[in-house]
Design a protein around this motif. Structure first.
Motif, PDB file in Angstrom:
ATOM      1  N   SER A 824       0.826  -1.209   0.000  1.00  0.00           N
ATOM      2  CA  SER A 824       0.000   0.000   0.000  1.00  0.00           C
ATOM      3  C   SER A 824       0.858   1.256   0.000  1.00  0.00           C
ATOM      4  CB  SER A 824      -0.927  -0.006   1.224  1.00  0.00           C
ATOM      5  OG  SER A 824      -0.176  -0.007   2.423  1.00  0.00           O
ATOM      6  N   ARG A 827       2.647   1.572  -3.632  1.00  0.00           N
ATOM      7  CA  ARG A 827       1.755   2.057  -4.682  1.00  0.00           C
ATOM      8  C   ARG A 827       1.535   3.564  -4.606  1.00  0.00           C
ATOM      9  NH1 ARG A 827      -2.876  -2.756  -4.784  1.00  0.00           N
ATOM     10  NH2 ARG A 827      -1.650  -4.225  -6.036  1.00  0.00           N
ATOM     11  N   ARG A 828       1.738   4.155  -3.428  1.00  0.00           N
ATOM     12  CA  ARG A 828       1.552   5.601  -3.271  1.00  0.00           C
ATOM     13  C   ARG A 828       2.884   6.346  -3.187  1.00  0.00           C
ATOM     14  NH1 ARG A 828      -0.414   6.946   1.364  1.00  0.00           N
ATOM     15  NH2 ARG A 828      -0.436   4.971   2.438  1.00  0.00           N
ATOM     16  N   GLU A 831       3.215   9.806  -4.637  1.00  0.00           N
ATOM     17  CA  GLU A 831       2.514  10.872  -3.938  1.00  0.00           C
ATOM     18  C   GLU A 831       3.398  11.364  -2.784  1.00  0.00           C
ATOM     19  OE1 GLU A 831      -1.745   8.549  -4.572  1.00  0.00           O
ATOM     20  OE2 GLU A 831      -1.145   9.274  -2.587  1.00  0.00           O
ATOM     21  N   GLY A 834       3.005   9.169   0.396  1.00  0.00           N
ATOM     22  CA  GLY A 834       3.551   7.823   0.228  1.00  0.00           C
ATOM     23  C   GLY A 834       5.063   7.835   0.142  1.00  0.00           C
ATOM     24  N   THR A 862       8.875   3.276 -10.540  1.00  0.00           N
ATOM     25  CA  THR A 862       8.838   2.959  -9.106  1.00  0.00           C
ATOM     26  C   THR A 862      10.125   2.279  -8.664  1.00  0.00           C
ATOM     27  OG1 THR A 862       6.444   2.706  -9.246  1.00  0.00           O
ATOM     28  CG2 THR A 862       7.536   1.751  -7.322  1.00  0.00           C
TER      29      THR A 862
END
Length: 896
Positions: A824, A827-828, A831, A834, A862
């Motif tokens: 979780s 994936r952020r 941002e 995140g 990523t």
């Protein structure tokens, strides 16, 4: 003109040069230091071994010589006593009195402080000395050769010799030689200290050393003693009771490690300084010249002129060498590119005029010039100069054209792509694509608009068809899942603004597989089509019927006043579908179905929850005998666990028959890109449910106790895979997930260690993964269990880190090696929140000396960001998805 900025996190050549020079110097220093240290310790070890050999040889010769000396003294004592013929005296009382007088007179010449005279039968006839008086006469004591007095803490060497007793016959003389510190001092050589150990204790010292420091069985260098000594153990003869002589020889280094290493290190540092001074200036100048090449390239690529780029290249021409040649070639290339740009622009304009309709408009959108293609496209007269282009555009698209012209005038846009409809007299839509460019005058203001138009009517119709196919089922032409979910979102959003309800009806045909098996798939398709048509006819305007997949359908009933309104529609559908469906001219078929209904907002508020609850209610209807409808609100109270119970039974059956599969997902080293670890995941495929998510069946296995057998099956498959990887030359570590029940099982660690040892694996080849919540469920016991596993050699990883309730103090106390960052957060990561969370976890791990594994890496962006933040390992679909064993072998060895 400014040039584009360099990429972030770029490693410049200057930094590369500095890093490489520093790296060479550091490598040289470390390498020479290691070699020197190795030479020093090798030399030291040889010196120790040499001293051990010399000392051992000396005492190996001295001990037997001293023993022989004592034996000779014993023999001399026996001869002196026999020579006096005292023991041949007939009167026993006179015999022992005379012997006592003789021994007292000869005491200073006798080497033995105690003696005993034994009769031929072994009885003590005479005792002399304190120990001889107290000593019980037994064959074990006499024949042992050694005796330790616990009262006086004295050790005696015992010699037994035959002696003539006159008429009594042949007796025995037992002599006691005291072995004490004085004896040890007589054996000393320079730089040595002696300790005698026997009968389970330290008996004597040659000097006041601490007894606890001298223990047999610890030969070698003892640096903890002051001064450091070398211990040699020398057994005093072959007698089992014989003591051990512990020889401590002082060890003094002929040269210290610092002195030994000082000269080579000084030479290395001098060489490093010379290399640095010799290459530093040259490297700096060369790097600046190369940077000039980069600046000029960016200037020209960013739209700068050739003259600006040439000025920036001036430093590169400072010396006539390869860099100067590159600068010359770059200038030549820029001139050639500029010439080709002009030539290509002319060709493209000419080509566009020939192939497409070309327009030139004034600032108000009036036609100044139009190519013949425009007249063919619009079927208009040839002379249209001064006519506004909006006269030829569909009235619904006129505003879009006006807005675009305003954007050109305000210089918000310099060019644009626009799709518009053209007016025609045929009654059909004619679509055109416009590519328009703003023409600016010398004052920088809009002077006109130029554009190219082409007919895209057929392309547009094809796109519409493709869009329809993407959102509708090919067989029934009903909306598919994507369109259904979108409509559900719209319906719930509208319902949330008022007091309406929304019903989601999940429908599954009963025994549809029998129709496919008996009548064929074509008949099954006709049945689905007819069923869908009948079902659709019963719905209201605004309702949606979608095909979910296979023989499953979903009805969306929006804007309902109450649940009763939904029941009304459901009853209408049930009544209509009681009529047999005609499959062909001779066959009618009565269709039954099971339906589950979920209501918004009563049962769920989101799309996923509504569909899930409707599916759950439908499943409950099937378990109740099929051919009926169940509302989730009713099922949740009286039958909510039916599906879980059914899955539980199927899971137990799957575990019993060994149908749980081990899948493998590689974990990639962030630095090397190689597969460093493989995570083992449990997968289960059921004949009715298909692939069941681990999030569903793992908790059920935990609750039923089947998790141990399930985990053991996964472990067996993992062990077999590890053996195969090793046999094929790729011994990779495996990471296995451990549940709460497994972690607290008393036999878990023993079983793993035993099976690893049987197959020649060490515990270091396995990583134990536990979730953060399990590790902290019972901190004391969990820490104890993890400590046991860690002490054995297993690596410990905390899975889903960041989602539990850990405190820093607890994490610091845990015997953990790795942290797995929860998916979780990954994936952020793009941002701000995140990114900060992932960065904090990685910094925390590094502060605690832990490795980090990032889960859920789905793309290269990523992965690159995680490498920059310092993540050690990466895992996710970007590298590889979880795979069965055979597919993983293909992936692993296919890469090689």
């Amino acid at each position: 003109m400014s040039h584009p900025p360099p990429r972030k996190n770029r490693l410049t050549m200057r930094r590369q040069a500095l890093i490489r020079l520093a790296g060479v110097m550091i490598t040289l220093i470390v390498g020479i230091s290691l070699i020197g240290a190795n030479a020093f310790f090798t030399r030291q070890q040889r010196e120790i071994e040499q001293k051990i050999d010399i000392t051992r040889a000396f005492y190996a010769e001295t001990v037997p010589r001293l023993e022989a000396q004592w034996a000779n003294q014993a023999e001399q004592t026996r001869v002196r006593i026999e020579y006096t013929r005292i023991l041949e005296e007939d009167k026993e009382s006179m015999r022992w009195a005379r012997l006592n007088t003789f021994l007292t007179a000869q005491w200073e010449f006798v080497e033995f402080s105690n003696l005993i005279v034994l009769s031929p039968q072994g009885e003590a006839l005479y005792r002399y000395g304190t120990e001889a008086t107290r000593l019980p006469i037994t064959d074990k004591v006499i024949s042992g050769g050694w005796y330790f007095s616990s009262d006086t803490q004295e050790l005696y060497r015992i010699f037994q010799l035959p002696i003539w007793l006159g008429n009594t016959g042949q007796g025995a003389l037992v002599l006691f030689k005291s072995f004490n510190s004085g004896t040890l001092q007589s054996l000393l050589i320079p730089e040595t200290h002696l300790h005698l150990h026997g009968f389970g204790r330290l008996i004597a010292n040659s000097d006041p050393f601490t007894p606890a420091e001298a223990r047999p069985g610890e030969e070698g260098l003892h640096k903890e003693m002051v001064p450091p000594v070398i211990q040699i153990d020398q057994r005093w003869g072959d007698n089992p009771l014989a003591p051990t002589l512990l020889i401590h020889r002082e060890f003094k280094e002929s040269i210290s490690l610092l002195e030994f290493m000082l000269r080579p290190l000084a030479a290395i540092i001098l060489v490093a300084i010379m290399v640095w001074l010799g290459l530093g200036r040259w490297l700096t100048r060369s790097v600046k010249r190369i940077e000039a090449l980069e600046v000029a390239t960016h200037q020209y690529a960013g739209g700068g002129s050739i003259e600006e780029a040439s000025r920036s290249l001036a430093p590169a021409h400072a010396t006539h060498d390869e860099i100067d040649d590159v600068a010359d070639s770059l200038e030549i290339m820029m001139h050639q590119v500029h010439a080709r740009d002009i030539e290509q622009r002319t060709y493209l304009e000419t080509l566009a005029i020939l192939e497409e309709a070309v327009l030139e408009l004034d600032c108000d959108g009036r036609i100044l010039h139009a190519s013949p293609g425009w007249y063919r496209l619009t079927r208009s007269p040839d002379n249209l100069k001064g006519v506004s282009i909006t006269e030829f555009i569909h009235q619904d698209d006129v505003e879009a054209m006006r807005n675009l012209r305003s954007s050109f005038q305000s210089r918000e846009k310099a060019q644009a792509l626009l799709r518009i409809r053209l007016r025609n007299d045929t009654g059909t839509e004619q679509w055109a694509e416009c590519r328009l460019i703003a023409q600016l005058g010398s004052d920088g203001k809009l002077s006109g608009i130029r554009g190219v138009l082409r007919d895209i009517t057929q392309t547009y119709l094809h796109e519409q068809q493709i869009t329809h196919m993407a959102l509708h089922d090919a067989l029934t032409d009903l909306p598919n899942r994507i369109l259904l979910e979108d409509r559900i979102k719209i319906a719930t959003r509208m319902a949330s603004r008022g007091s309406h309800r929304v019903a989601i009806c999940f429908i599954d045909l009963d025994h549809f597989k029998k129709i496919n098996d008996s009548l064929g798939h074509k008949a099954g398709d006709r049945l689905l089509t007819s069923f869908a048509a009948t079902l659709r006819d019963q719905l209201r305007t605004g309702d949606t019927l979608a095909r979910w997949g296979g023989d499953e359908f979903v009805m969306l009933l929006p804007e309902l006043a109450s649940e009763e309104a939904a029941r009304t529609v459901v009853n209408k559908v049930e009544q209509a579908l009681k009529v047999p469906i005609r499959l062909d001219e001779s066959n009618d078929y009565v269709v039954t179905f099971s339906m589950g209904v979920a209501m918004y907002p009563d049962d769920a508020l989101d799309v996923e929850g509504l569909l899930s609850h409707a599916d759950r209610a439908m499943f409950y209807a099937k378990t109740q005998g099929r051919n009926q409808t169940c509302f989730f609100g009713e099922v949740a109270d009286k039958g909510g666990g039916k599906r879980e119970l059914y899955i539980q039974n199927k899971l137990v059956e799957a575990v019993t028959t060994g149908r749980i599969q081990a899948w493998f997902q590689p974990i990639i080293d962030a630095k090397t890109g190689e597969c460093a670890v493989v995570e083992v995941l449990a997968r289960w495929h059921d004949s009715e449910f298909g692939w069941v998510s681990p999030a569903t069946f793992i908790p059920i296995a935990e609750n039923t106790g089947a998790i141990r057998e399930l985990g053991y099956q996964i472990w067996q498959q993992t062990l077999a895979a590890m053996i195969e990887w090793r046999e094929r030359g790729r011994p990779i570590r495996a990471a296995i997930n451990v549940s709460k029940r497994q972690l607290f099982s008393s036999q878990f660690a023993e079983q793993l260690v035993g099976e690893l040892a049987t197959n020649d694996f060490s515990p270091e080849s396995v990583i134990i993964e536990v979730t953060e919540s399990v590790a902290l469920l019972d901190v004391t016991n969990a820490s104890e269990r993890l400590s046991d596993l860690h002490h054995i050699g297993f690596h410990i990883a905390i899975d889903d880190f960041g989602t539990g309730y850990s405190a820093l103090s607890q994490l610091h106390e845990m015997p953990v090696d790795e942290l797995k960052i929860d998916i979780s957060f990954v994936r952020r990561i793009h941002e701000p929140s995140g990114y900060s969370m992932v960065q904090a976890i990685i910094h925390l791990a590094k502060a605690l000396g832990l490795k980090t594994i990032a889960e859920g890496v789905e793309d290269e962006a990523t992965a690159t960001l995680l490498r920059t933040l310092g993540a050690d390992y990466l895992q996710g679909y970007h590298f590889a998805k979880p795979m069965p064993g055979d597919e993983f072998l293909t992936w692993l060895f296919g890469k090689d």
